[in-house]
Design a protein around this motif. Structure first.
Motif, PDB file in Angstrom:
ATOM      1  N   HIS A   5       0.843  -1.205   0.000  1.00  0.00           N
ATOM      2  CA  HIS A   5       0.000   0.000   0.000  1.00  0.00           C
ATOM      3  C   HIS A   5       0.873   1.249   0.000  1.00  0.00           C
ATOM      4  O   HIS A   5       1.487   1.591   1.003  1.00  0.00           O
ATOM      5  N   HIS A   7       1.170   5.401  -2.025  1.00  0.00           N
ATOM      6  CA  HIS A   7       0.511   6.421  -2.852  1.00  0.00           C
ATOM      7  C   HIS A   7       1.578   7.076  -3.706  1.00  0.00           C
ATOM      8  O   HIS A   7       2.094   8.143  -3.355  1.00  0.00           O
ATOM      9  N   GLU A  89      -8.713   2.347  -1.773  1.00  0.00           N
ATOM     10  CA  GLU A  89      -9.099   2.048  -0.428  1.00  0.00           C
ATOM     11  C   GLU A  89     -10.439   2.678  -0.140  1.00  0.00           C
ATOM     12  O   GLU A  89     -10.717   3.806  -0.547  1.00  0.00           O
ATOM     13  N   HIS A 149      -5.937  -2.190   5.674  1.00  0.00           N
ATOM     14  CA  HIS A 149      -4.734  -1.393   5.412  1.00  0.00           C
ATOM     15  C   HIS A 149      -4.393  -0.558   6.637  1.00  0.00           C
ATOM     16  O   HIS A 149      -5.281  -0.137   7.371  1.00  0.00           O
ATOM     17  N   ASP A 198       2.217   2.834   3.277  1.00  0.00           N
ATOM     18  CA  ASP A 198       1.268   3.952   3.203  1.00  0.00           C
ATOM     19  C   ASP A 198       2.014   5.243   2.858  1.00  0.00           C
ATOM     20  O   ASP A 198       1.600   6.335   3.247  1.00  0.00           O
TER      21      ASP A 198
HETATM   22 ZN   LIG Z   1      -3.703   4.888   1.805  1.00  0.00          ZN
END
Ligand SMILES: [Zn+2]
Length: 249
Positions: A5, A7, A89, A149, A198
């Motif tokens: 996970h 971004h 998500e 997550h 994350d």
């Molecule tokens: Zn996220």
């Protein structure tokens, strides 16, 4: 090792550099999140361009205001892409409350139903909304592969195990005061264990406070290996196998 996970579109550095640094750190698989229209397009483009990258496509609870049929169709189309490997998500965020709770709930339920129709796993975001999130999951996600997550529900670990939810630990598990989270990370059965950054958020120790990136997932993984009393390569094999199964890597 994998980062389940991140971004990539929120990380300032060029994606090619970020992916190369991850590869150097032994992180060969990344799942990047598309959170709404533009971000979804970017996630799919990054996945098409880099062998290491797959996409998670959906509508983040922060962006769920006014979520409607067109919003759902956008995700449904994206989910047909060969590099789209999960829906999300999605979930509920009653901490930031960036979108009306009604809208968050509607978008969440619609994405669970979409995950069922497409056969894709679903990636869950929940913050200060655990009761509602778990109730909705119980109602609508029984046959789905569910990935929690940035796992943050240590008091519900037994329930997660019973329901077969994958628990993805982020950098905050390495923080000194995260003792409950650390107990959960030690006790979770190996077939449900995942690890993530994350990024650009939540950098693990010793990078805490700096912008995070996928290469740093190795710090979290080392910490988890120590916690569980296994070698890094053993933990690596476990997490890789779980990620392979879930994301069809
Ligand atoms: Zn996220």
């Amino acid at each position: 090792m994998v980062d389940t996970h991140c971004h990539l579109d929120s990380i300032k550095d060029p994606t090619g550099d970020v992916v190369a640094r991850a590869r150097q750190a032994g992180i060969t698989r990344l799942a990047t999140v598309g959170m709404n229209g533009e971000s979804i397009a970017r996630a799919l483009a990054d996945a098409a361009e880099h062998d290491e990258v797959v996409a998670i496509v959906g509508r983040h609870p922060h962006h769920s205001e006014g979520f409607d049929e067109a919003g759902l169709e956008e995700i449904e189309r994206a989910a047909e892409d060969r590099w789209a490997r999960a829906i999300g998500e999605t979930g509920l965020d009653h901490f930031r409350d960036r979108a009306p709770r009604e809208d968050q709930r509607r978008a969440f339920e619609a994405q669970l139903d979409l995950a069922r129709r497409t056969g894709l796993p679903v990636v869950i975001h929940t913050r200060e909304a655990e009761d509602e999130t778990f109730a909705i999951l119980a109602e609508r996600a029984a046959e789905l592969t569910v990935i929690l997550h940035c796992f943050s529900a240590p008091s519900r670990l037994d329930e997660c195990v019973e329901r077969g939810y994958l628990c993805s630990f982020a950098g905050n598990v390495t923080y000194k005061n995260a003792t409950e989270l650390q107990s959960a990370a030690r006790d979770v059965p190996e077939e449900l264990l995942l690890v993530e950054t994350d990024s650009p958020y939540l950098a693990p120790m010793p990078m805490r406070g700096k912008p995070n990136e996928p290469a740093n997932v190795s710090h979290t993984a080392e910490f988890l290996a120590d916690l569980r009393g296994v070698r890094y390569d053993e933990l690596d094999a476990v997490v890789e196998e779980n990620a392979r199964r879930v994301f069809r890597w």
